[in-house]
Design an enzyme around this catalytic site. Structure first.
Site, PDB file in Angstrom:
ATOM      1  N   ASP A   1      27.790   7.897 -47.358  1.00 50.04           N
ATOM      2  CA  ASP A   1      29.002   7.059 -46.785  1.00 50.04           C
ATOM      3  C   ASP A   1      28.756   6.539 -45.576  1.00 50.04           C
ATOM      4  OD1 ASP A   1      30.398   8.180 -49.293  1.00 50.04           O
ATOM      5  OD2 ASP A   1      30.954   9.862 -48.218  1.00 50.04           O
TER       6      ASP A   1
ATOM      7  N   GLY B   1      27.745   3.230 -45.843  1.00 52.74           N
ATOM      8  CA  GLY B   1      28.105   1.658 -46.239  1.00 52.74           C
ATOM      9  C   GLY B   1      26.776   1.213 -46.965  1.00 52.74           C
ATOM     10  N   LYS B   2      26.010   2.007 -47.524  1.00 54.81           N
ATOM     11  CA  LYS B   2      24.695   1.362 -48.243  1.00 54.81           C
ATOM     12  C   LYS B   2      25.133   0.298 -49.175  1.00 54.81           C
ATOM     13  CE  LYS B   2      22.704   4.749 -49.478  1.00 54.81           C
ATOM     14  NZ  LYS B   2      23.569   6.109 -48.729  1.00 54.81           N
TER      15      LYS B   2
ATOM     16  N   LYS C   1      19.654   0.768 -58.672  1.00 57.64           N
ATOM     17  CA  LYS C   1      19.723   1.955 -58.165  1.00 57.64           C
ATOM     18  C   LYS C   1      19.185   3.039 -59.061  1.00 57.64           C
ATOM     19  CE  LYS C   1      22.755   4.892 -55.986  1.00 57.64           C
ATOM     20  NZ  LYS C   1      22.946   4.997 -54.690  1.00 57.64           N
TER      21      LYS C   1
ATOM     22  N   ASP D   1      27.548   2.851 -57.841  1.00 59.56           N
ATOM     23  CA  ASP D   1      27.023   1.650 -56.755  1.00 59.56           C
ATOM     24  C   ASP D   1      26.681   0.601 -57.420  1.00 59.56           C
ATOM     25  OD1 ASP D   1      27.736   3.808 -54.984  1.00 59.56           O
ATOM     26  OD2 ASP D   1      25.779   4.274 -54.752  1.00 59.56           O
TER      27      ASP D   1
ATOM     28  N   GLY E   1      18.927   3.560 -52.345  1.00 60.53           N
ATOM     29  CA  GLY E   1      18.930   5.149 -52.310  1.00 60.53           C
ATOM     30  C   GLY E   1      20.124   5.788 -52.591  1.00 60.53           C
TER      31      GLY E   1
ATOM     32  N   SER F   1      29.543   0.030 -40.937  1.00 67.64           N
ATOM     33  CA  SER F   1      31.225  -0.395 -40.601  1.00 67.64           C
ATOM     34  C   SER F   1      31.313  -0.441 -39.271  1.00 67.64           C
ATOM     35  CB  SER F   1      31.784   0.864 -41.576  1.00 67.64           C
ATOM     36  OG  SER F   1      33.406   0.570 -41.306  1.00 67.64           O
TER      37      SER F   1
ATOM     38  N   GLU G   1      34.306  -3.355 -40.961  1.00 69.06           N
ATOM     39  CA  GLU G   1      35.277  -2.150 -41.580  1.00 69.06           C
ATOM     40  C   GLU G   1      36.089  -2.745 -42.559  1.00 69.06           C
ATOM     41  OE1 GLU G   1      36.713   1.648 -39.556  1.00 69.06           O
ATOM     42  OE2 GLU G   1      38.030  -0.046 -39.198  1.00 69.06           O
ATOM     43  N   GLY G   2      36.004  -2.155 -43.853  1.00 67.46           N
ATOM     44  CA  GLY G   2      36.968  -2.452 -44.991  1.00 67.46           C
ATOM     45  C   GLY G   2      36.349  -3.954 -45.657  1.00 67.46           C
TER      46      GLY G   2
END
Length: 230
Positions: A12, A14-15, A37, A49, A109, A169, A199-200
């Site tokens: 978590d 932001g990959k 992936k 993802d 990853g 982010s 961010e977002g």
């Protein structure tokens, strides 16, 4: 080969959004991005993802190689489901099969650099098997310096080439720790920061994301990625 590993300092950070942003910049400069992936956990077929990158960018060159049911490290999820572990050489050969002239394969990853994908191998092992450089996506708030430095150190000790960091982010109004970290990240890691994701941004419309993604990065990011991955 033009293969780049997108890893992170943890889960978590932001990959996925960072992978999408890099893909957009590559496409804008005339390259064909292809997202892979190796292992997705905790998501049904058609979700996860790789499909998120497609939804965010409109780039539908995206493949998920293996899926495991529970949202855990891939090797743990495979073991608990009594499913075969992915084999390092098999995964590497599958990824190589997507490579072709004019294309850059971005391999996202799971979790961090040393998360077990198969029974006895990690994303770091995959990067070494492929001879591929890595980009490290990191958090930007309090605690980020330690995580980033540990990840870069682990990579370099294994002989991997680290292209740079991406802040996964960054708030519109960053707090003191985040502002300081922006200055300190390249110092403590010895690695350039390639850019920061607002961010977002993962919730933006596809049109806005594609238009604004090039502005997230340093001007020569495509040259760095393609030069080191060839």
């Amino acid at each position: 080969m033009s293969i780049v590993i997108m890893t992170g300092t943890g889960t978590d950070v932001g990959k996925t959004v960072a992978t999408g942003a890099v893909a957009c910049v590559l496409q804008k400069e005339g390259y064909e991005p292809f997202i892979v992936k190796p292992a997705q956990t905790g998501e049904p077929e058609g979700e996860g993802d790789a499909p998120r990158v497609t939804a965010l960018t409109g780039i539908d060159n995206a493949e998920t190689l293996y899926r495991f049911p529970e949202p855990l490290a891939p090797a743990t999820s495979a073991r608990r489901a009594n499913m075969p572990y992915p084999e390092l050489t098999t995964v590497a050969e599958e990824i190589k099969s997507f490579d072709k002239p004019g294309r850059v394969v971005l391999v996202e990853g799971a979790g961090g650099l040393l998360v077990r994908i198969g029974q006895d191998w990690t994303i770091a092992d995959l990067a070494r098997e492929l001879g591929a450089p890595i980009i490290v996506v990191c958090s930007t708030g309090l605690g980020s310096l330690n995580e980033a430095e540990l990840t870069v150190e682990a990579a370099t000790r294994r002989g991997l080439t680290v292209l740079g960091l991406i802040g996964g982010s960054i708030p519109d109004s960053p707090d003191l720790a985040t502002r300081c970290n922006k200055e300190d990240l390249p110092v403590v890691t010895g690695t350039d920061v390639l850019g920061y994701i607002p961010e977002g941004a993962g919730g933006w419309s596809q049109q806005r994301f594609v238009q604004e993604a090039p502005g997230f990065f340093v001007p020569d990011v495509v040259g760095r990625v393609t030069r080191e991955s060839d």
